[in-house]
Design a protein around this motif. Structure first.
Motif, short mmCIF file in Angstrom:
data_model
loop_
_atom_site.label_atom_id
_atom_site.label_comp_id
_atom_site.label_asym_id
_atom_site.label_seq_id
_atom_site.Cartn_x
_atom_site.Cartn_y
_atom_site.Cartn_z
N ARG A 198 9.49 32.60 51.73
CA ARG A 198 10.23 32.97 52.93
C ARG A 198 9.93 34.42 53.32
O ARG A 198 9.73 34.74 54.50
N ALA A 199 9.87 35.30 52.31
CA ALA A 199 9.59 36.71 52.59
C ALA A 199 8.17 36.90 53.11
O ALA A 199 7.94 37.72 54.01
N MET A 200 7.21 36.14 52.57
CA MET A 200 5.83 36.27 53.05
C MET A 200 5.73 35.91 54.53
O MET A 200 5.03 36.59 55.30
N ARG A 201 6.42 34.85 54.93
CA ARG A 201 6.38 34.46 56.35
C ARG A 201 7.06 35.52 57.21
O ARG A 201 6.53 35.91 58.26
N ALA A 202 8.23 35.98 56.76
CA ALA A 202 8.98 36.96 57.55
C ALA A 202 8.22 38.28 57.69
O ALA A 202 8.30 38.94 58.73
N LEU A 203 7.47 38.66 56.66
CA LEU A 203 6.76 39.94 56.67
C LEU A 203 5.32 39.80 57.17
O LEU A 203 4.58 40.78 57.19
N ASN A 204 4.94 38.57 57.55
CA ASN A 204 3.59 38.32 58.08
C ASN A 204 2.52 38.69 57.05
O ASN A 204 1.58 39.43 57.33
N MET A 205 2.70 38.15 55.85
CA MET A 205 1.77 38.44 54.76
C MET A 205 1.24 37.13 54.18
O MET A 205 1.90 36.08 54.26
#
Length: 230
Positions: A198-205
């Motif tokens: 979820r964090a990877m998607r939110a941070l565009n990583m």
């Protein structure tokens, strides 16, 4: 582990004032092997300058060993050895029994030092929290790989969490991911945190995940903009 032992012609632990040599032992598995023999002598009438010169010439021969076993050692020799960073042990027991005893006690002392360091870190965080200063995770963050401009970082999350179970992956990683410009972060962990995707998607990583059999998981994290530009 390496231990230097002063022994006589019979291979027994001897007084430094007696005739003998230094055997530099290295522990290999459960066996102690002699790496080298070092000639060393302190005469009874040697003055401080002569003793210091003899020790200064001998200590480099110990390589990275900083443990010295003898049956007894003159006070001035003992003091100078410690000034040179060598810890002395004095015993008259069987040689290999003494090597095992020193190794066990040094390992115990190292473990106690690690526990004390962990306790100090936990105590420091509690004090910061109680003082309203927030957490003190500034010293717990990925380390830079290469030169200052590389933008390449590495973090062993397994080791950090083993050192201090009070930490959590979110508190360590999110401040870095959101506040530090980087090109690549190599992460080692025992499992991928639930919040990670979820964090990877939110941070565009992007994150490339690789299983490490018996060790855990390695993740290579890159900001998408950086990944597309290279």
């Amino acid at each position: 582990m390496k231990i230097a032992a002063y022994v006589n012609a019979e291979g027994e632990v001897a007084k430094v004032s007696d005739k003998g040599v230094i055997l530099l032992f290295e522990q290999q598995g459960e066996v102690w092997k002699v790496r080298k023999t070092i000639r060393f002598a302190v005469r009874p009438d040697d003055g401080l300058a002569e003793i210091h010169a003899s020790l200064a010439a001998m200590v480099p021969e110990l390589e990275d060993c900083r443990l010295f076993l003898s049956r007894s050692v003159r006070g001035v020799v003992n003091s100078l050895l410690q000034e040179l960073g060598v810890q002395t042990w004095q015993s008259h027991g069987p040689l290999f029994t003494q090597l095992e005893t020193i190794a066990r006690k040094e390992n115990e002392r190292a473990q106690q030092s690690v526990k004390a360091a962990r306790a100090e870190r936990r105590s420091r965080r509690r004090r910061h929290h109680q003082d309203g200063a927030g957490n003190d995770l500034d010293d717990i963050k990925p380390v830079l790989v290469g030169d200052d401009d590389s933008g390449h970082f590495r973090l062993d999350l397994v080791r950090l969490l083993q050192d201090d179970p009070g930490l959590n992956s979110w508190d360590i990683l999110i401040p870095f991911l959101t506040g530090t410009p980087f090109r690549q972060l190599d992460l080692v962990c025992d499992h991928i945190p639930r919040w990670f995707s979820r964090a990877m998607r939110a941070l565009n990583m992007d994150a490339e995940i690789m299983e490490l059999p018996g060790l855990g998981v390695a993740a290579t994290i890159t900001p998408k903009q950086q990944a597309e530009a290279t």
